[in-house]
Design a protein around this motif. Structure first.
Motif, mmCIF file in Angstrom:
data_model
loop_
_atom_site.group_PDB
_atom_site.id
_atom_site.type_symbol
_atom_site.label_atom_id
_atom_site.label_comp_id
_atom_site.label_asym_id
_atom_site.label_seq_id
_atom_site.Cartn_x
_atom_site.Cartn_y
_atom_site.Cartn_z
ATOM 1 N N ASN A 42 -25.987 29.864 -51.587
ATOM 2 C CA ASN A 42 -27.343 30.851 -51.539
ATOM 3 C C ASN A 42 -28.023 30.522 -52.730
ATOM 4 O OD1 ASN A 42 -28.939 33.015 -51.627
ATOM 5 N ND2 ASN A 42 -27.624 34.466 -52.352
ATOM 6 N N SER A 69 -28.048 38.978 -50.906
ATOM 7 C CA SER A 69 -26.747 38.880 -50.979
ATOM 8 C C SER A 69 -26.068 38.572 -49.732
ATOM 9 C CB SER A 69 -26.089 40.083 -51.911
ATOM 10 O OG SER A 69 -26.016 41.401 -51.022
ATOM 11 N N SER A 70 -24.745 38.444 -49.667
ATOM 12 C CA SER A 70 -24.056 38.094 -48.256
ATOM 13 C C SER A 70 -23.904 39.549 -47.761
ATOM 14 C CB SER A 70 -22.981 37.772 -48.722
ATOM 15 O OG SER A 70 -21.805 38.563 -49.570
ATOM 16 N N TYR A 95 -28.770 37.716 -44.481
ATOM 17 C CA TYR A 95 -28.419 36.609 -45.472
ATOM 18 C C TYR A 95 -28.030 35.303 -44.639
ATOM 19 C CZ TYR A 95 -24.971 34.719 -48.672
ATOM 20 O OH TYR A 95 -24.497 33.676 -49.761
#
Length: 214
Positions: free
Chosen positions: A91, A97-98, A103
């Motif tokens: 990333n 964020s995941s 994502y």
């Protein structure tokens, strides 16, 4: 090319391909969206998008065609239309964020050179210039054989080639004979239509699908 041609696997989609080649119109799949009128210019693109798992409605009965499409949404739609490929890069973005639904789409877009930088800005409204630039980048930034002439698209604009390519590929025209309206915000209906004309037309052996000016 970041997105290979996708084969239609459902009988109903094959029916659409055949009927389009014969010059008729047919839906890939019947939807129950109360806000997608029969015969509307986006009816087939919406049906295709649902059929191919590009997007669903905003509820069981609504698609919300006039709602603004965000950067996160269009890139997620493109990613899904290209097969939801698993990204292999770490990333690079500080603002996602995941846990975010977009994502993998964001990382895939970065990996394939569709977006860059260290911030993703997922909620940014998607403009017409952004939309054609993402699709053009997804296809490897090909050099168009012609230059579209719009009073509001400077020849040195960073999206000028993308605009010319989009017009050449019949993904979109100008909003008038002389204007492209690069800063105009795109709706969900417009974005799935652009995708349908680009990726969906690949599935339909390059057939021209719709010719609506926007």
């Amino acid at each position: 090319m970041a997105c290979a041609k996708r084969l239609l696997t459902r009988i109903s989609s094959l029916v659409v391909a055949a009927s389009l080649m014969l010059g008729s119109t047919a839906l890939a799949v019947e939807t129950n969206f109360t806000d997608v009128p029969s015969g509307s210019w986006y009816e087939e693109p919406v049906s295709w998008a649902v059929e191919e798992g590009v997007t669903t409605g905003t509820s069981e009965s609504t698609f919300s065609p006039d709602v603004t499409c965000s950067k996160a949404e269009i890139l997620t739609f493109i990613w899904r239309a290209c097969g939801s490929q698993e990204p292999t890069v770490s990333n690079p973005f500080t603002d996602i964020s995941s846990a975010d639904y977009y994502y993998n789409a964001a990382l895939w877009a970065y990996e394939n050179g569709i977006v860059d930088g260290t911030t993703f800005s997922p909620n940014t409204p998607c403009t017409r210039s952004m939309a054609v630039t993402y699709l053009w980048a997804k296809d490897g930034r090909p050099t168009p054989s012609m230059s579209a002439s719009f009073a509001d698209v400077s020849s040195n604009a960073d999206y000028a080639q993308a605009v010319s390519w989009a017009v050449e590929q019949e993904i979109t025209n100008g909003t008038s004979a002389t204007a492209f309206s690069p800063d105009e915000i795109c709706s969900r209906a417009q974005i799935v239509t652009f995708l349908y004309r680009d990726i969906g037309s690949e599935d339909l052996d390059g057939s021209t699908v719709i010719d609506i000016i926007f």
